[in-house]
Design a protein around this motif. Structure first.
Motif, PDB file in Angstrom:
ATOM      1  N   ARG A 162      40.385  28.888  50.603  1.00 37.20           N
ATOM      2  CA  ARG A 162      39.223  27.999  50.404  1.00 37.20           C
ATOM      3  C   ARG A 162      38.500  27.773  51.734  1.00 37.20           C
ATOM      4  N   LEU A 163      39.310  27.574  52.781  1.00 34.71           N
ATOM      5  CA  LEU A 163      38.729  27.246  54.087  1.00 34.71           C
ATOM      6  C   LEU A 163      38.123  28.464  54.796  1.00 34.71           C
ATOM      7  N   GLN A 164      38.425  29.664  54.300  1.00 34.01           N
ATOM      8  CA  GLN A 164      37.830  30.865  54.896  1.00 34.01           C
ATOM      9  C   GLN A 164      36.599  31.342  54.136  1.00 34.01           C
ATOM     10  N   LEU A 165      36.136  30.514  53.172  1.00 36.38           N
ATOM     11  CA  LEU A 165      34.892  30.828  52.469  1.00 36.38           C
ATOM     12  C   LEU A 165      33.702  30.410  53.325  1.00 36.38           C
ATOM     13  N   ALA A 166      32.658  31.238  53.327  1.00 30.06           N
ATOM     14  CA  ALA A 166      31.388  30.829  53.929  1.00 30.06           C
ATOM     15  C   ALA A 166      30.772  29.761  53.023  1.00 30.06           C
ATOM     16  N   ILE A 167      29.818  28.997  53.530  1.00 33.53           N
ATOM     17  CA  ILE A 167      29.090  28.065  52.663  1.00 33.53           C
ATOM     18  C   ILE A 167      28.352  28.920  51.617  1.00 33.53           C
ATOM     19  N   GLY A 168      28.527  28.574  50.355  1.00 32.86           N
ATOM     20  CA  GLY A 168      27.955  29.396  49.277  1.00 32.86           C
ATOM     21  C   GLY A 168      28.920  30.487  48.811  1.00 32.86           C
ATOM     22  N   GLY A 169      30.045  30.604  49.484  1.00 32.30           N
ATOM     23  CA  GLY A 169      31.025  31.654  49.169  1.00 32.30           C
ATOM     24  C   GLY A 169      31.760  31.396  47.853  1.00 32.30           C
ATOM     25  N   ARG A 170      32.177  32.481  47.182  1.00 34.13           N
ATOM     26  CA  ARG A 170      32.872  32.408  45.894  1.00 34.13           C
ATOM     27  C   ARG A 170      34.295  32.930  46.029  1.00 34.13           C
ATOM     28  N   LEU A 171      35.226  32.173  45.477  1.00 36.13           N
ATOM     29  CA  LEU A 171      36.647  32.584  45.496  1.00 36.13           C
ATOM     30  C   LEU A 171      37.111  32.693  44.055  1.00 36.13           C
ATOM     31  N   ILE A 172      37.573  33.882  43.669  1.00 37.23           N
ATOM     32  CA  ILE A 172      38.023  34.109  42.291  1.00 37.23           C
ATOM     33  C   ILE A 172      39.525  34.336  42.346  1.00 37.23           C
ATOM     34  N   ALA A 173      40.292  33.458  41.702  1.00 38.07           N
ATOM     35  CA  ALA A 173      41.750  33.562  41.810  1.00 38.07           C
ATOM     36  C   ALA A 173      42.440  33.106  40.533  1.00 38.07           C
ATOM     37  N   PRO A 174      43.410  33.908  40.035  1.00 36.23           N
ATOM     38  CA  PRO A 174      44.205  33.435  38.909  1.00 36.23           C
ATOM     39  C   PRO A 174      45.192  32.380  39.395  1.00 36.23           C
ATOM     40  N   VAL A 175      45.381  31.337  38.593  1.00 37.46           N
ATOM     41  CA  VAL A 175      46.300  30.263  38.956  1.00 37.46           C
ATOM     42  C   VAL A 175      47.192  29.963  37.758  1.00 37.46           C
ATOM     43  N   GLY A 176      48.503  29.871  38.016  1.00 40.63           N
ATOM     44  CA  GLY A 176      49.417  29.536  36.925  1.00 40.63           C
ATOM     45  C   GLY A 176      50.794  30.083  37.194  1.00 40.63           C
ATOM     46  N   ALA A 177      51.785  29.371  36.662  1.00 37.07           N
ATOM     47  CA  ALA A 177      53.169  29.682  36.991  1.00 37.07           C
ATOM     48  C   ALA A 177      53.690  30.918  36.276  1.00 37.07           C
ATOM     49  N   ASP A 178      53.373  31.091  35.012  1.00 35.00           N
ATOM     50  CA  ASP A 178      53.919  32.260  34.322  1.00 35.00           C
ATOM     51  C   ASP A 178      52.793  33.016  33.622  1.00 35.00           C
ATOM     52  N   GLN A 179      53.135  34.201  33.140  1.00 30.22           N
ATOM     53  CA  GLN A 179      52.080  35.087  32.666  1.00 30.22           C
ATOM     54  C   GLN A 179      51.383  34.561  31.420  1.00 30.22           C
ATOM     55  N   SER A 180      51.952  33.578  30.739  1.00 28.22           N
ATOM     56  CA  SER A 180      51.308  33.078  29.521  1.00 28.22           C
ATOM     57  C   SER A 180      50.417  31.866  29.786  1.00 28.22           C
ATOM     58  N   SER A 181      50.438  31.350  31.001  1.00 27.47           N
ATOM     59  CA  SER A 181      49.665  30.113  31.237  1.00 27.47           C
ATOM     60  C   SER A 181      48.679  30.226  32.392  1.00 27.47           C
ATOM     61  N   GLN A 182      48.322  31.442  32.784  1.00 33.04           N
ATOM     62  CA  GLN A 182      47.405  31.576  33.915  1.00 33.04           C
ATOM     63  C   GLN A 182      45.948  31.415  33.493  1.00 33.04           C
TER      64      GLN A 182
END
Ligand code: SAH
Length: 223
Positions: A162-182
């Motif tokens: 998050r902190l390495q994003l430029a202003i206006g920058g987009r971060l796309i990331a899957p979040v979740g503990a197991d493969q059924s809840s991401q």
């Protein structure tokens, strides 16, 4: 047209365009990236199937549609500097190489990093650098980035990214503990301290393992 070129065109039409991928630059990048070169040799006939495929070290090359969704969500411009976490086969990094000015992709497995680097070099993508290391820490020497993509799923969006994003920058990331809840999460850095978050829907990725990801033992259990 060779056999793979035909399969590639069909994949673009059936799996991407018909499902709503309309960004012409994204579609063109898929036209220019030979997916058959990035899958394991014994999987080559399946290269354009509508699914993820196993690669070395228990990892996967993502389903083409999911990659297209992430690339579209990242809204990459020709002058952008992009960081990818999880080089894997190098396929999505090659696509990024066709979309952005400069790409860094990080991979924790040395063997995968070497193979990804070799394939990218064979294709002459001089604007893509493969780095071996823990991508949850980002890559401070090249920050800030206009877009960051993580192709492995962690317990939360890693703070260093998050902190390495430029202003206006987009971060796309899957979040979740197991493969059924991401869930696929898009973070946009609106100002130095204001970040927006949006849920783009359910996904299924291999675990993000690192200082701001899962511990090694959890990853071993999930594989
Ligand atoms: N983008 C890849 C998909 C690879 S799967 C492709 O197109 O083929 C996700 C990859 O993330 C795996 O290769 C895994 O080893 C890697 N990975 C997981 N945690 C990581 C971390 N902390 N840093 C770098 N790579 C990581």
């Amino acid at each position: 047209m060779d056999e793979y070129a035909r399969a590639r065109e069909q994949m673009i039409e059936e799996q991407l365009q018909k499902r709503g991928i309309v960004d012409v630059r994204v579609l063109e990048a898929f036209r220019r990236a030979p997916r058959e070169r990035f899958v394991d040799p014994e999987q080559q006939s399946l290269a354009y199937c509508d699914r993820a495929l196993p690669i070395m070290d228990g990892q996967t090359i993502s389903q083409p549609y999911v990659v297209a969704l992430m690339l579209s969500a990242a809204a990459i411009e020709p002058r952008d500097r992009v960081l990818e976490i999880g080089a894997g086969s190098g396929y999505s990094a090659a696509l990024l190489g066709h979309l952005a000015q400069r790409v860094w992709t990080m991979e924790r497995h040395g063997r995968l990093a070497r193979f990804a680097g070799a394939r990218i070099a064979e294709l002459g993508l001089a604007n893509v650098t493969v780095l071996r290391g823990d991508g949850t820490l980002g890559w401070p020497p090249a920050a800030p980035f206009d877009a960051i993509l993580a192709t492995a799923s962690g317990p939360a969006v890693p703070e260093p990214l998050r902190l390495q994003l430029a202003i206006g920058g987009r971060l796309i990331a899957p979040v979740g503990a197991d493969q059924s809840s991401q869930r696929l999460i898009r973070t946009v850095r609106r100002t130095a301290s204001d970040f927006s978050e949006e849920d783009l829907g359910p996904v299924s990725f291999v675990p993000l393992v690192g200082a701001h990801g899962f511990a090694e033992t959890i990853a071993a259990r999930d594989q």
